[in-house]
Write an enzyme that holds these catalytic residues in place. Structure first.
Site: not given
Length: 364
Positions: A81, A85
């Protein structure tokens, strides 16, 4: 305001990218079925958005909602994740270099506040929901510290961003360092709290209907924001709770709220023709506020050799606060023959039966 979401169309995105004056990109994939969905959702949509803005030659400011996990520091070093990002962040910075458009990249810590989904990605929401609804909960390590951003503080920062008054920062690992010329942006107000501290605060909130004790909630404090969040998870059955009414043939007296350092508030109801009070205090002080009915407040200084009585006629039609002065014996008389007299009473300390500081003496 154009709101693009999962159920919006590509045609809508295209049209709105041609017209908008500012873009808040809050889109995120954080619970995918496959790890590959992180990059597709967090990097892929960002690419589509920026390409569409470029197509229209729209160089309006664009805000990106990233995550502290994008630092890829500490426990986030292997976060898929976080990697997605981070890729989205670099895409935005490259877009700014290419087009000259202003980009505002925010790495948000853990968010909390009303409407946050429990048992999903917020420990605060999970705990608040558990305590409010008498559900089981587990704290594996109470010493774990979270950096928390309250939703209202986030919204305040988003308004600042819209007005061109955003706050900038850099990162030292996962630590935010506010800096006027920083590459990144940040909400200036966050709170660092351990899981144990959160749980202890919530335990005190649960007790409030029984103790009447309003928790210590200084302005801007984490406790104030957590209490508001906790209340938003209460079921309908707990929104209202009974208060102990002390009833006799004169009327009733009911304590409403207690505070640790600022006393208590009560409601007094006197039946027609009834006189209440007839006592004095050494240090304790009160305020009487008649909100319904017609009455008379009398006070006499115990040290006045002339025994002069001070009087205030009070009414719910003209609400005013009257101080009960230390060293003055005082009373309140219901002057009506038909209507109850309702008085809100503030006292600077919670009643202590072991040290009542209340002494009987008629005013006259």
């Amino acid at each position: 305001m154009f709101e693009y979401d999962l159920d919006s169309t590509a045609e809508e995105l295209d049209a709105w990218c041609g017209e908008c004056d500012f873009v808040f990109n809050l889109a995120s994939v954080n619970r995918p079925k496959e790890q590959s969905e992180f990059m597709a959702g967090n990097f892929g949509f960002a690419s589509t958005l920026l390409d569409t803005l470029k197509k229209h030659g729209n160089r309006c400011p664009v805000m990106l909602s990233s995550s502290i996990q994008a630092t890829l520091a500490g426990r986030f070093g292997t976060s898929e994740y976080g990697k997605s990002k981070k890729a989205g962040e670099e895409l935005f910075f490259d877009y700014s270099k290419e087009t000259g458009a202003k980009v505002l990249v925010y790495r948000f810590p853990n968010l909390f506040g009303k409407w946050c989904r429990p048992n999903y990605n917020s420990a605060v929401a999970t705990f608040c929901n558990a305590f409010a609804n008498d559900l089981p909960y587990t704290v594996n390590d109470p010493s774990v510290e979270l950096e928390l951003l309250y939703i209202d503080d986030l919204v305040d920062e988003m308004i600042c961003a819209l007005l061109g008054k955003e706050h900038h920062c850099e990162f030292d690992g996962v630590e935010t360092v506010m800096k006027e010329d920083g590459r990144y942006c940040a909400a200036p107000i966050t709170h660092k709290v351990t899981l144990g501290e959160i749980v202890e605060l919530l335990k005190s909130f649960v007790e409030q209907p029984r103790t009447l004790m309003i928790p210590e909630i200084p302005a801007g404090s984490f406790a104030k924001k957590l209490y508001s969040t906790y209340l938003s998870y209460l079921p309908a059955s707990k929104v209202a709770f009974p208060l102990k009414m002390n009833v006799d043939d004169r009327g009733s007296f009911t304590e409403l709220v207690h505070t640790l350092n600022a006393g208590q508030v009560s409601i007094n109801i006197s039946k027609p023709g009834i006189t209440k009070g007839q006592h004095w205090h050494n240090t304790k002080f009160e305020q009487f506020i008649v909100v319904k009915g017609h009455g008379l407040i009398q006070q006499r200084n115990l040290n006045d050799p002339d025994g002069k009585v001070l009087e205030w006629e009070v009414s719910g039609d003209k609400i005013q606060a009257v101080h009960m002065l230390p060293g003055y014996t005082h009373n309140i008389i219901n002057l009506s023959e038909t209507e109850d007299l309702v008085t809100v009473m503030y006292c600077n300390e919670v009643f202590d039966p072991g040290r009542p500081d209340t002494f009987f003496e008629k005013v006259k």
